[in-house]
Design a protein around this motif. Sequence first.
Motif, PDB file in Angstrom:
ATOM      1  N   GLY A  23      47.182  39.964  31.488  1.00 51.92           N
ATOM      2  CA  GLY A  23      47.770  39.184  31.291  1.00 51.92           C
ATOM      3  C   GLY A  23      48.573  39.021  32.756  1.00 51.92           C
ATOM      4  O   GLY A  23      49.812  39.754  33.113  1.00 51.92           O
ATOM      5  N   HIS A  24      48.701  37.871  32.598  1.00 51.78           N
ATOM      6  CA  HIS A  24      49.034  37.380  33.635  1.00 51.78           C
ATOM      7  C   HIS A  24      50.875  37.508  34.285  1.00 51.78           C
ATOM      8  O   HIS A  24      51.135  37.269  35.339  1.00 51.78           O
ATOM      9  CB  HIS A  24      49.832  35.183  34.099  1.00 51.78           C
ATOM     10  N   ASP A  25      51.926  37.204  33.216  1.00 52.12           N
ATOM     11  CA  ASP A  25      53.121  38.024  33.438  1.00 52.12           C
ATOM     12  C   ASP A  25      53.290  38.943  33.710  1.00 52.12           C
ATOM     13  O   ASP A  25      54.444  39.055  34.234  1.00 52.12           O
ATOM     14  CB  ASP A  25      54.635  37.245  32.594  1.00 52.12           C
ATOM     15  N   ASP A  26      52.824  39.569  32.793  1.00 53.38           N
ATOM     16  CA  ASP A  26      52.737  41.575  33.239  1.00 53.38           C
ATOM     17  C   ASP A  26      52.130  41.705  34.913  1.00 53.38           C
ATOM     18  O   ASP A  26      52.950  41.932  35.242  1.00 53.38           O
ATOM     19  CB  ASP A  26      51.248  42.055  32.611  1.00 53.38           C
TER      20      ASP A  26
ATOM     21  N   ALA B 246      45.437  38.394  22.940  1.00 57.86           N
ATOM     22  CA  ALA B 246      46.122  37.004  22.944  1.00 57.86           C
ATOM     23  C   ALA B 246      44.955  36.390  24.048  1.00 57.86           C
ATOM     24  O   ALA B 246      45.591  35.509  25.115  1.00 57.86           O
ATOM     25  CB  ALA B 246      47.232  36.714  23.777  1.00 57.86           C
ATOM     26  N   ASP B 247      43.609  36.181  23.804  1.00 59.98           N
ATOM     27  CA  ASP B 247      42.697  35.306  25.173  1.00 59.98           C
ATOM     28  C   ASP B 247      42.964  33.715  25.071  1.00 59.98           C
ATOM     29  O   ASP B 247      42.280  33.523  26.100  1.00 59.98           O
ATOM     30  CB  ASP B 247      41.014  36.276  24.687  1.00 59.98           C
ATOM     31  N   ASN B 248      43.305  32.944  23.812  1.00 55.27           N
ATOM     32  CA  ASN B 248      43.648  31.865  24.551  1.00 55.27           C
ATOM     33  C   ASN B 248      45.101  31.269  24.895  1.00 55.27           C
ATOM     34  O   ASN B 248      45.073  30.661  25.753  1.00 55.27           O
ATOM     35  CB  ASN B 248      43.832  31.160  22.828  1.00 55.27           C
ATOM     36  N   VAL B 249      45.653  32.557  25.447  1.00 58.73           N
ATOM     37  CA  VAL B 249      46.368  31.958  26.567  1.00 58.73           C
ATOM     38  C   VAL B 249      46.039  32.537  27.864  1.00 58.73           C
ATOM     39  O   VAL B 249      46.296  31.751  28.601  1.00 58.73           O
ATOM     40  CB  VAL B 249      47.524  33.135  25.917  1.00 58.73           C
ATOM     41  N   HIS B 250      46.040  33.808  28.165  1.00 53.19           N
ATOM     42  CA  HIS B 250      45.327  33.925  28.732  1.00 53.19           C
ATOM     43  C   HIS B 250      43.680  34.602  29.960  1.00 53.19           C
ATOM     44  O   HIS B 250      43.587  34.602  30.364  1.00 53.19           O
ATOM     45  CB  HIS B 250      46.201  35.949  29.099  1.00 53.19           C
ATOM     46  N   GLY B 251      43.079  33.835  28.708  1.00 55.64           N
ATOM     47  CA  GLY B 251      41.854  33.200  28.909  1.00 55.64           C
ATOM     48  C   GLY B 251      40.574  34.958  29.462  1.00 55.64           C
ATOM     49  O   GLY B 251      41.429  36.049  28.403  1.00 55.64           O
ATOM     50  N   GLU B 252      39.579  35.138  29.187  1.00 61.01           N
ATOM     51  CA  GLU B 252      39.032  35.607  29.033  1.00 61.01           C
ATOM     52  C   GLU B 252      38.449  37.237  29.529  1.00 61.01           C
ATOM     53  O   GLU B 252      38.444  38.594  28.801  1.00 61.01           O
ATOM     54  CB  GLU B 252      37.013  34.946  29.397  1.00 61.01           C
ATOM     55  N   SER B 253      38.799  37.369  31.087  1.00 64.42           N
ATOM     56  CA  SER B 253      39.074  38.408  31.515  1.00 64.42           C
ATOM     57  C   SER B 253      41.427  39.012  31.885  1.00 64.42           C
ATOM     58  O   SER B 253      41.479  39.567  32.169  1.00 64.42           O
ATOM     59  CB  SER B 253      39.219  38.450  33.445  1.00 64.42           C
ATOM     60  N   GLY B 254      41.285  38.010  30.919  1.00 65.13           N
ATOM     61  CA  GLY B 254      42.689  38.696  30.591  1.00 65.13           C
ATOM     62  C   GLY B 254      44.296  38.350  31.750  1.00 65.13           C
ATOM     63  O   GLY B 254      45.276  38.496  32.376  1.00 65.13           O
ATOM     64  N   LEU B 255      43.077  37.767  32.831  1.00 63.38           N
ATOM     65  CA  LEU B 255      44.430  37.460  34.340  1.00 63.38           C
ATOM     66  C   LEU B 255      43.793  36.125  34.881  1.00 63.38           C
ATOM     67  O   LEU B 255      42.827  35.956  35.932  1.00 63.38           O
ATOM     68  CB  LEU B 255      43.996  38.060  35.555  1.00 63.38           C
TER      69      LEU B 255
END
Length: 311
Positions: free
Chosen positions: A12-15, A78-87
């Motif tokens: 997660g980007h915002d995390d 929420a891979d549609n928001v954060h991508g395959e890696s999450g980051l």
Amino acid sequence: MSLPIILDCDPGHDDAIAMIMALAHPQLKVLAVTTSAGNQTQAKTLNNALRILTLLGRTDIEVAAGASKPLNRELIIADNVHGESGLDGPKLPDPSFAAVNMPAWELMATKLRASAVPVTLVPTGPLTNIALLLTLYPELKPNIAQIVLMGGAAGVGNWTPAAEFNIYVDPHAADIVFTSGIPIVMCGLDVTHQAQILDADVQRIRAIDNKVAQCVADLLEFFVVYHKDPKWGFDGAPLHDPCTIAWLLEPQLFQGIDCHVAIETSSPLTLGMTVVDRFQITGRKANAKVLLAVDRLGFVDLLARSLLAYG
């Protein structure tokens, strides 16, 4: 004296940005980082937490993996928001250290017992790990000063019409947390959707000459893509999770009300809804401070000052 906190997150980007903000300020003492499944799978969110701490040179902080799925349902990510890696977006280092060999709730319990003062829990993902902590170690509730969480909404949801993502992923865990009797600060969509980062703010961050600021700029440039969809009506990208840290550092930036919040755990239509009694219609005692407004410019200034600390 520094405020002791435990970050429970699903980067997660915002995390990741919330973690970076927290570790920039000596008035917060991060005792541990635990990871939940949510924005991505448990294995990926754990790896991402280790990568961010490696980037920051904070391999002294103990990290533990939490539950791989919600309490009573299958995992939604929420891979549609954060991508395959999450980051997706920045180039991050591989972890230079490993997680401790205990589950998240056990590490949290260890830190709670060892702290001379009650600890603030800061969950920015689904509340599974916090619910397990409260269920397995009820005697430690007095050791928890408060729970400052990102989740829920007094208005509409962002994952279903009624529910915000973190609560929707594990509504049963959220119900345990909100009925625990522990003081709660709820940073829901009402306030986080106001904490938007605009293109000019990203450029301001890009101009800060250190590797952490460059990483955050990369994170934001990826994160903003999802939020450009006109259906959201955003001018930029809302930084949900950093609102928790901003409230701990500068609560004067926020406005909120004390009220009762209940979690819907069974309806197929409104599962995961945070039912916020803003007007005291039910007469039930307030169990949360629900944040409803933020000074956006002050929030952006705080983020920029946090990043300057890494110079």
